[in-house]
Write a protein that holds these residues in place. Structure first.
Motif, PDB file in Angstrom:
ATOM      1  N   VAL A 219      88.136 -32.205 109.352  1.00 29.23           N
ATOM      2  CA  VAL A 219      87.186 -31.449 108.541  1.00 29.23           C
ATOM      3  C   VAL A 219      86.154 -30.827 109.474  1.00 29.23           C
ATOM      4  O   VAL A 219      85.903 -31.334 110.572  1.00 29.23           O
ATOM      5  CB  VAL A 219      86.482 -32.332 107.490  1.00 29.23           C
ATOM      6  CG1 VAL A 219      87.426 -32.733 106.379  1.00 29.23           C
ATOM      7  CG2 VAL A 219      85.868 -33.565 108.139  1.00 29.23           C
ATOM      8  N   ASP A 220      85.552 -29.721 109.032  1.00 29.19           N
ATOM      9  CA  ASP A 220      84.518 -29.074 109.839  1.00 29.19           C
ATOM     10  C   ASP A 220      83.184 -29.795 109.752  1.00 29.19           C
ATOM     11  O   ASP A 220      82.393 -29.763 110.704  1.00 29.19           O
ATOM     12  CB  ASP A 220      84.310 -27.624 109.380  1.00 29.19           C
ATOM     13  CG  ASP A 220      85.570 -26.782 109.542  1.00 29.19           C
ATOM     14  OD1 ASP A 220      86.263 -26.955 110.568  1.00 29.19           O
ATOM     15  OD2 ASP A 220      85.860 -25.965 108.634  1.00 29.19           O
ATOM     16  N   GLY A 221      82.924 -30.409 108.601  1.00 29.13           N
ATOM     17  CA  GLY A 221      81.619 -31.017 108.416  1.00 29.13           C
ATOM     18  C   GLY A 221      81.612 -32.100 107.367  1.00 29.13           C
ATOM     19  O   GLY A 221      82.668 -32.519 106.860  1.00 29.13           O
ATOM     20  N   GLN A 222      80.413 -32.534 107.037  1.00 28.59           N
ATOM     21  CA  GLN A 222      80.234 -33.594 106.060  1.00 28.59           C
ATOM     22  C   GLN A 222      78.833 -33.428 105.460  1.00 28.59           C
ATOM     23  O   GLN A 222      78.066 -32.566 105.869  1.00 28.59           O
ATOM     24  CB  GLN A 222      80.400 -34.969 106.696  1.00 28.59           C
ATOM     25  CG  GLN A 222      79.436 -35.265 107.839  1.00 28.59           C
ATOM     26  CD  GLN A 222      78.130 -35.883 107.402  1.00 28.59           C
ATOM     27  OE1 GLN A 222      78.106 -36.884 106.683  1.00 28.59           O
ATOM     28  NE2 GLN A 222      77.003 -35.306 107.822  1.00 28.59           N
ATOM     29  N   GLU A 223      78.508 -34.256 104.490  1.00 33.09           N
ATOM     30  CA  GLU A 223      77.163 -34.207 103.915  1.00 33.09           C
ATOM     31  C   GLU A 223      76.675 -35.627 103.699  1.00 33.09           C
ATOM     32  O   GLU A 223      77.372 -36.454 103.129  1.00 33.09           O
ATOM     33  CB  GLU A 223      77.139 -33.361 102.638  1.00 33.09           C
ATOM     34  CG  GLU A 223      78.174 -33.697 101.577  1.00 33.09           C
ATOM     35  CD  GLU A 223      77.780 -34.889 100.744  1.00 33.09           C
ATOM     36  OE1 GLU A 223      76.638 -34.941 100.285  1.00 33.09           O
ATOM     37  OE2 GLU A 223      78.629 -35.796 100.583  1.00 33.09           O
ATOM     38  N   ASN A 224      75.484 -35.879 104.239  1.00 35.74           N
ATOM     39  CA  ASN A 224      74.887 -37.205 104.158  1.00 35.74           C
ATOM     40  C   ASN A 224      73.394 -37.101 104.438  1.00 35.74           C
ATOM     41  O   ASN A 224      72.928 -36.082 104.963  1.00 35.74           O
ATOM     42  CB  ASN A 224      75.538 -38.159 105.174  1.00 35.74           C
ATOM     43  CG  ASN A 224      76.553 -39.096 104.542  1.00 35.74           C
ATOM     44  OD1 ASN A 224      76.245 -39.839 103.618  1.00 35.74           O
ATOM     45  ND2 ASN A 224      77.786 -39.038 105.043  1.00 35.74           N
ATOM     46  N   PRO A 225      72.634 -38.144 104.135  1.00 39.28           N
ATOM     47  CA  PRO A 225      71.209 -38.137 104.475  1.00 39.28           C
ATOM     48  C   PRO A 225      70.983 -38.155 105.990  1.00 39.28           C
ATOM     49  O   PRO A 225      71.863 -38.559 106.764  1.00 39.28           O
ATOM     50  CB  PRO A 225      70.684 -39.418 103.831  1.00 39.28           C
ATOM     51  CG  PRO A 225      71.659 -39.714 102.738  1.00 39.28           C
ATOM     52  CD  PRO A 225      72.981 -39.286 103.267  1.00 39.28           C
ATOM     53  N   ILE A 226      69.792 -37.763 106.392  1.00 35.87           N
ATOM     54  CA  ILE A 226      69.436 -37.694 107.810  1.00 35.87           C
ATOM     55  C   ILE A 226      69.613 -39.052 108.493  1.00 35.87           C
ATOM     56  O   ILE A 226      70.142 -39.134 109.607  1.00 35.87           O
ATOM     57  CB  ILE A 226      67.979 -37.207 107.951  1.00 35.87           C
ATOM     58  CG1 ILE A 226      67.890 -35.731 107.552  1.00 35.87           C
ATOM     59  CG2 ILE A 226      67.450 -37.408 109.363  1.00 35.87           C
ATOM     60  CD1 ILE A 226      66.485 -35.216 107.329  1.00 35.87           C
ATOM     61  N   ALA A 227      69.180 -40.115 107.830  1.00 35.13           N
ATOM     62  CA  ALA A 227      69.288 -41.451 108.421  1.00 35.13           C
ATOM     63  C   ALA A 227      70.744 -41.812 108.707  1.00 35.13           C
ATOM     64  O   ALA A 227      71.051 -42.420 109.738  1.00 35.13           O
ATOM     65  CB  ALA A 227      68.660 -42.491 107.496  1.00 35.13           C
ATOM     66  N   THR A 231      72.119 -42.795 112.322  1.00 37.49           N
ATOM     67  CA  THR A 231      72.569 -44.163 112.606  1.00 37.49           C
ATOM     68  C   THR A 231      74.072 -44.258 112.829  1.00 37.49           C
ATOM     69  O   THR A 231      74.538 -45.128 113.560  1.00 37.49           O
ATOM     70  CB  THR A 231      72.164 -45.121 111.470  1.00 37.49           C
ATOM     71  OG1 THR A 231      72.746 -44.683 110.229  1.00 37.49           O
ATOM     72  CG2 THR A 231      70.651 -45.184 111.328  1.00 37.49           C
ATOM     73  N   GLN A 232      74.826 -43.335 112.224  1.00 39.58           N
ATOM     74  CA  GLN A 232      76.277 -43.342 112.429  1.00 39.58           C
ATOM     75  C   GLN A 232      76.694 -42.451 113.609  1.00 39.58           C
ATOM     76  O   GLN A 232      77.869 -42.296 113.881  1.00 39.58           O
ATOM     77  CB  GLN A 232      76.987 -42.871 111.152  1.00 39.58           C
ATOM     78  CG  GLN A 232      76.753 -43.752 109.940  1.00 39.58           C
ATOM     79  CD  GLN A 232      77.204 -45.186 110.160  1.00 39.58           C
ATOM     80  OE1 GLN A 232      76.433 -46.120 110.002  1.00 39.58           O
ATOM     81  NE2 GLN A 232      78.458 -45.372 110.528  1.00 39.58           N
ATOM     82  N   LYS A 233      75.686 -41.863 114.294  1.00 38.35           N
ATOM     83  CA  LYS A 233      75.914 -41.035 115.488  1.00 38.35           C
ATOM     84  C   LYS A 233      76.840 -39.840 115.227  1.00 38.35           C
ATOM     85  O   LYS A 233      77.639 -39.436 116.082  1.00 38.35           O
ATOM     86  CB  LYS A 233      76.471 -41.886 116.644  1.00 38.35           C
ATOM     87  CG  LYS A 233      75.545 -43.023 117.064  1.00 38.35           C
ATOM     88  CD  LYS A 233      76.074 -43.740 118.280  1.00 38.35           C
ATOM     89  CE  LYS A 233      75.214 -44.954 118.626  1.00 38.35           C
ATOM     90  NZ  LYS A 233      73.836 -44.609 118.981  1.00 38.35           N
ATOM     91  N   PHE A 234      76.701 -39.250 114.035  1.00 38.13           N
ATOM     92  CA  PHE A 234      77.502 -38.063 113.723  1.00 38.13           C
ATOM     93  C   PHE A 234      77.121 -36.881 114.615  1.00 38.13           C
ATOM     94  O   PHE A 234      77.892 -35.932 114.751  1.00 38.13           O
ATOM     95  CB  PHE A 234      77.353 -37.679 112.249  1.00 38.13           C
ATOM     96  CG  PHE A 234      78.011 -38.647 111.295  1.00 38.13           C
ATOM     97  CD1 PHE A 234      79.101 -39.406 111.680  1.00 38.13           C
ATOM     98  CD2 PHE A 234      77.539 -38.796 109.998  1.00 38.13           C
ATOM     99  CE1 PHE A 234      79.710 -40.298 110.810  1.00 38.13           C
ATOM    100  CE2 PHE A 234      78.144 -39.678 109.112  1.00 38.13           C
ATOM    101  CZ  PHE A 234      79.236 -40.429 109.525  1.00 38.13           C
ATOM    102  N   TYR A 293      64.270 -39.986 113.000  1.00 42.46           N
ATOM    103  CA  TYR A 293      65.693 -39.666 113.031  1.00 42.46           C
ATOM    104  C   TYR A 293      65.923 -38.180 113.314  1.00 42.46           C
ATOM    105  O   TYR A 293      66.821 -37.810 114.073  1.00 42.46           O
ATOM    106  CB  TYR A 293      66.352 -40.049 111.706  1.00 42.46           C
ATOM    107  CG  TYR A 293      66.539 -41.545 111.513  1.00 42.46           C
ATOM    108  CD1 TYR A 293      67.039 -42.346 112.535  1.00 42.46           C
ATOM    109  CD2 TYR A 293      66.236 -42.146 110.289  1.00 42.46           C
ATOM    110  CE1 TYR A 293      67.215 -43.713 112.356  1.00 42.46           C
ATOM    111  CE2 TYR A 293      66.408 -43.512 110.096  1.00 42.46           C
ATOM    112  CZ  TYR A 293      66.897 -44.294 111.133  1.00 42.46           C
ATOM    113  OH  TYR A 293      67.072 -45.644 110.963  1.00 42.46           O
ATOM    114  N   LEU A 294      65.104 -37.327 112.705  1.00 49.19           N
ATOM    115  CA  LEU A 294      65.224 -35.887 112.957  1.00 49.19           C
ATOM    116  C   LEU A 294      64.993 -35.574 114.427  1.00 49.19           C
ATOM    117  O   LEU A 294      65.717 -34.770 115.035  1.00 49.19           O
ATOM    118  CB  LEU A 294      64.220 -35.113 112.100  1.00 49.19           C
ATOM    119  CG  LEU A 294      64.681 -34.680 110.706  1.00 49.19           C
ATOM    120  CD1 LEU A 294      63.528 -34.034 109.945  1.00 49.19           C
ATOM    121  CD2 LEU A 294      65.873 -33.729 110.781  1.00 49.19           C
ATOM    122  N   GLU A 295      64.002 -36.209 115.007  1.00 52.27           N
ATOM    123  CA  GLU A 295      63.713 -36.002 116.430  1.00 52.27           C
ATOM    124  C   GLU A 295      64.876 -36.492 117.291  1.00 52.27           C
ATOM    125  O   GLU A 295      65.250 -35.850 118.290  1.00 52.27           O
ATOM    126  CB  GLU A 295      62.430 -36.743 116.806  1.00 52.27           C
ATOM    127  CG  GLU A 295      61.839 -36.348 118.141  1.00 52.27           C
ATOM    128  CD  GLU A 295      61.429 -34.893 118.207  1.00 52.27           C
ATOM    129  OE1 GLU A 295      61.501 -34.311 119.311  1.00 52.27           O
ATOM    130  OE2 GLU A 295      61.042 -34.323 117.155  1.00 52.27           O
TER     131      GLU A 295
END
Length: 342
Positions: A219-227, A231-234, A293-295
């Motif tokens: 897949v090209d991408g996914q959708e999830n919260p920033i955290a 934390t999953q190192k996407f 997390y954003l940083e």
């Protein structure tokens, strides 16, 4: 003949003793199924995320608060999908092979309570405060009895956060930029309807297989919260993060209902209070760390974009009235939630 009768009688006696011992053993096992050698009631609690994931934070807090408030319990937390994916853990909790799990509320649980997919309706909540109000109010009031009918004791809602799109191909600024991209989604009609409305392709992939799917370009991408992305190192397999906030995601703290019902009133109160405290504290922890997390994502090379949100809202505004979605979550319930949080 006498010798044969004697042998037969001996065998029958052995069988009767064996059956009696088995029955006694079974009864003892039933009575002690959830107790350790120390006599404490055991709660096996499974999560799909790693040790830093939002669901595991909630699990660790639940363990802390329950064991602090009651000497009757011992909680063992199993992160990293050690007990299976979200579907397997939810089924295990329903069947009683594990006592408890914390899973994405609108992920696997709609298999038993379809209406929880109200959380999947895009742009239903403007902010966290309205999401909390709905979750702890009308959604709990309406759906907790349905969870009980399905064999679950729904204890509390924790936080995953607002969901955003990431991808490895290009920066997304407007809904037009979504065209032609493929995204991993949870397996539910509302998610397919969402991606269809955005002219993108939806590909169902279990969460514990998502990193590999992104890494291998399935897949090209996914959708999830920033955290979750952090934390999953996407960020190791995704270049672009688009802050569209299409849905607010919660995690459900659910326990096997039979297990809960067999607890004493005092023990039930301890469990419920621990869940409530854990959910409240977990929400604070996850929210407070979002900027960090954003940083972290920026420092790891992700391009973070504020999107033209209005274009996304306009493209998805009628999703909840589409037949496939309305069959699972009535438009009346969606409108009821909207009215409740005005």
């Amino acid at each position: 003949m006498k010798k044969f009768k004697k042998i037969f009688t001996s065998i029958l006696v052995v069988l009767l003793i064996s059956i009696t011992l088995t029955a006694c053993s079974s009864k003892k096992e039933t009575n002690a199924a959830n107790s350790s050698t120390s006599g404490k009631i055991q709660i096996k609690l499974g999560c799909v995320g790693n040790e830093q994931h939002q669901s595991t934070i909630a699990a660790d807090l639940f363990k802390k608060y329950l064991e602090e408030s009651s000497d009757d319990f011992e909680v063992s937390v199993y992160p990293n999908a050690q007990l299976g994916g979200e579907r397997e853990m939810a089924e295990g909790t329903k069947l009683g092979t594990i006592q408890m799990t914390i899973v994405t509320s609108d992920g696997t649980l709609p298999a038993w309570v379809p209406e929880i997919q109200v959380l999947s309706i895009p742009y239903l909540f403007e902010n966290q405060e309205k999401a909390y109000k709905a979750l702890d109010g009308i959604i709990s009031e309406k759906l907790n009895p349905k969870f009980e009918e399905a064999g679950f004791k729904h204890l509390a809602f924790g936080e995953l956060g607002f969901r955003h799109f990431t991808n490895s191909k290009k920066e997304i600024k407007t809904v037009e930029d979504m065209k032609g991209l493929s995204f991993r989604v949870q397996e539910a009609p509302v998610w397919f309807a969402l991606l269809d409305s955005l002219n993108a392709s939806a590909v169902p992939v279990s969460f514990n297989e998502l990193y590999t799917a992104l890494q291998q370009g399935m897949v090209d991408g996914q959708e999830n919260p920033i955290a979750t992305v952090a934390t999953q190192k996407f960020y190791e397999v995704q270049k672009y993060l688009s802050l569209d906030g299409h849905t607010y995601a919660a995690v459900s703290m659910v326990m096997n209902k039979d297990f809960f019902d067999k607890l004493s009133p005092e023990q039930q109160e301890a469990v419920q209070n621990a869940a409530n405290k854990a959910a409240e504290e977990q929400r604070k922890v996850v929210s407070e760390h979002e900027e960090e997390y954003l940083e972290e994502l920026k420092n790891n090379g992700m391009v973070i974009t504020e999107v033209d949100k209005n274009s996304f809202v306009e493209a998805t505004k009628d999703i909840y009235t589409k037949p496939d979605v309305a069959q699972l979550v009535s438009p009346e319930f969606v409108d009821e939630v909207r009215d409740y949080i005005k």
